[in-house]
Design a protein around this motif. Structure first.
Motif, short mmCIF file in Angstrom:
data_model
loop_
_atom_site.label_atom_id
_atom_site.label_comp_id
_atom_site.label_asym_id
_atom_site.label_seq_id
_atom_site.Cartn_x
_atom_site.Cartn_y
_atom_site.Cartn_z
N ARG A 45 3.58 7.67 2.48
CA ARG A 45 3.71 6.51 3.37
C ARG A 45 3.58 5.23 2.56
O ARG A 45 2.75 5.14 1.66
CB ARG A 45 2.61 6.57 4.44
CG ARG A 45 2.71 5.49 5.50
CD ARG A 45 1.63 5.69 6.55
NE ARG A 45 1.67 4.66 7.58
CZ ARG A 45 0.74 4.50 8.51
NH1 ARG A 45 -0.28 5.32 8.57
NH2 ARG A 45 0.85 3.53 9.39
N SER A 46 4.40 4.26 2.91
CA SER A 46 4.36 2.95 2.27
C SER A 46 4.18 1.89 3.36
O SER A 46 4.85 1.95 4.40
CB SER A 46 5.67 2.71 1.53
OG SER A 46 5.76 1.39 1.07
N GLU B 3 -8.04 2.17 9.62
CA GLU B 3 -6.94 2.00 10.56
C GLU B 3 -5.80 2.97 10.24
O GLU B 3 -5.18 3.52 11.14
CB GLU B 3 -6.44 0.56 10.54
CG GLU B 3 -7.45 -0.42 11.12
CD GLU B 3 -6.99 -1.86 11.03
OE1 GLU B 3 -6.37 -2.24 10.01
OE2 GLU B 3 -7.24 -2.60 11.99
N ILE B 4 -5.51 3.17 8.96
CA ILE B 4 -4.46 4.12 8.58
C ILE B 4 -4.85 5.52 9.04
O ILE B 4 -4.04 6.23 9.64
CB ILE B 4 -4.23 4.10 7.05
CG1 ILE B 4 -3.63 2.76 6.61
CG2 ILE B 4 -3.32 5.26 6.62
CD1 ILE B 4 -3.57 2.57 5.10
N GLU B 5 -6.10 5.92 8.76
CA GLU B 5 -6.56 7.26 9.13
C GLU B 5 -6.58 7.46 10.64
O GLU B 5 -6.44 8.58 11.12
CB GLU B 5 -7.94 7.53 8.53
CG GLU B 5 -7.87 7.71 7.02
CD GLU B 5 -9.22 7.89 6.36
OE1 GLU B 5 -10.25 7.52 6.96
OE2 GLU B 5 -9.24 8.41 5.23
N ALA B 6 -6.74 6.36 11.40
CA ALA B 6 -6.72 6.45 12.86
C ALA B 6 -5.29 6.52 13.40
O ALA B 6 -5.08 6.63 14.60
CB ALA B 6 -7.45 5.25 13.46
N GLY B 7 -4.29 6.46 12.49
CA GLY B 7 -2.90 6.59 12.90
C GLY B 7 -2.23 5.30 13.33
O GLY B 7 -1.16 5.33 13.95
N LYS B 8 -2.82 4.18 13.02
CA LYS B 8 -2.26 2.90 13.43
C LYS B 8 -0.91 2.64 12.76
O LYS B 8 -0.73 2.88 11.59
CB LYS B 8 -3.23 1.77 13.09
CG LYS B 8 -2.74 0.40 13.50
CD LYS B 8 -3.76 -0.68 13.25
CE LYS B 8 -3.20 -2.04 13.67
NZ LYS B 8 -4.20 -3.09 13.49
N LYS B 9 0.04 2.14 13.55
CA LYS B 9 1.31 1.64 13.03
C LYS B 9 1.14 0.14 12.86
O LYS B 9 0.64 -0.54 13.74
CB LYS B 9 2.45 1.90 14.02
CG LYS B 9 3.23 3.18 13.81
CD LYS B 9 3.89 3.25 12.49
CE LYS B 9 5.40 3.39 12.62
NZ LYS B 9 6.03 3.51 11.33
N SER C 207 0.83 -1.20 0.00
CA SER C 207 0.00 0.00 0.00
C SER C 207 0.87 1.25 0.00
O SER C 207 1.91 1.29 0.64
CB SER C 207 -0.90 0.01 1.24
OG SER C 207 -1.68 1.18 1.27
N VAL C 208 0.38 2.25 -0.73
CA VAL C 208 1.05 3.55 -0.74
C VAL C 208 -0.03 4.60 -0.47
O VAL C 208 -1.08 4.60 -1.10
CB VAL C 208 1.75 3.83 -2.08
CG1 VAL C 208 2.40 5.21 -2.07
CG2 VAL C 208 2.80 2.77 -2.38
N VAL C 209 0.27 5.47 0.49
CA VAL C 209 -0.65 6.54 0.86
C VAL C 209 -0.11 7.83 0.26
O VAL C 209 1.09 8.10 0.30
CB VAL C 209 -0.74 6.67 2.39
CG1 VAL C 209 -1.70 7.79 2.80
CG2 VAL C 209 -1.15 5.34 3.01
N ALA C 210 -1.02 8.62 -0.31
CA ALA C 210 -0.60 9.87 -0.95
C ALA C 210 -1.61 10.98 -0.66
O ALA C 210 -2.76 10.72 -0.32
CB ALA C 210 -0.48 9.67 -2.46
N LYS C 211 -1.15 12.19 -0.82
CA LYS C 211 -2.02 13.37 -0.79
C LYS C 211 -2.10 13.88 -2.21
O LYS C 211 -1.15 13.77 -2.98
CB LYS C 211 -1.45 14.46 0.12
CG LYS C 211 -1.50 14.12 1.58
CD LYS C 211 -2.92 14.10 2.09
CE LYS C 211 -2.99 13.93 3.59
NZ LYS C 211 -4.36 13.88 4.07
#
Length: 194
Positions: free
Chosen positions: A126-127, A146-152, A107-111
């Motif tokens: 984030r990857s 879970e990503i939006e909640a800040g989970k590592k 997964s890759v997170v982008a703005k």
């Protein structure tokens, strides 16, 4: 719409582009061009209600995505691009399969930032690469929560220097269930709303 049916027929059985020959690619490009000429949403970046949501990749020419299938013992599963207009976020999620119990997620997170009525700039930040079982992966929607909640995650979870990892995408066709994009590296993406 006849153009959509033609495109869907051309990409059927091509495994998101993995099985496309050069002749197939040319036929798909021609069908895409015809459909783009009839785009019902001339300002797709401003059509947040259509753009927002979870999209599944049907076809691409992106070597970066298709090459995931080239790793030994791994097969590319479904690929999703989940757009959250309100937070200007994009979540690219590729499910990977191989040996039993070793199913993975890349997964890759982008703005994203709109720069015209059709183009968005994308900055990757984030990857996350890991085994689905280790972080109880169920679906793109629950994973994104879970990503939006800040989970590592118990995975290779790293920040990406967005100054070096950025690009753009032109949204060249958008309706209620189909989206076509053309990326800065010449890649084409055809997605359907989940």
């Amino acid at each position: 719409m006849l153009g959509k049916e033609t495109l869907l027929e051309k990409i059927a059985g091509k495994n998101r582009g993995l099985l496309s020959t050069e002749v197939d690619k040319q036929a798909v490009l021609a069908a895409i061009a015809q459909l783009e000429d009839r785009n019902p949403t001339p300002r797709p970046v401003e059509a947040g209600e259509l753009l927002n949501g979870d999209w599944r990749l049907l076809y691409t020419t992106s070597k970066g995505l298709l090459n995931i299938d080239q790793f030994p013992l791994l097969k590319l599963g479904q690929i999703y691009q989940c757009v959250r207009v309100q937070t200007q976020s994009i979540y690219n999620i590729a499910e990977v399969y191989g040996l039993p119990f070793l199913e993975g997620v890349i997964s890759v997170v982008a703005k994203f930032n709109p720069v015209s009525e059709r183009r968005i700039e994308v900055k990757f930040d984030r990857s996350i690469i890991g085994l689905q079982r280790l972080f109880s992966y169920q679906s793109p929607a629950s994973f994104i929560q879970e990503i939006e909640a800040g989970k590592k995650f118990p995975a290779l979870d790293t920040k990406i220097n967005s100054n070096r990892q950025q690009g753009w995408v032109d949204i060249t066709y958008l309706d209620s269930d189909l989206r076509i994009g053309r990326g800065n590296e010449g890649s084409i993406f055809v997605l359907t709303k989940v």
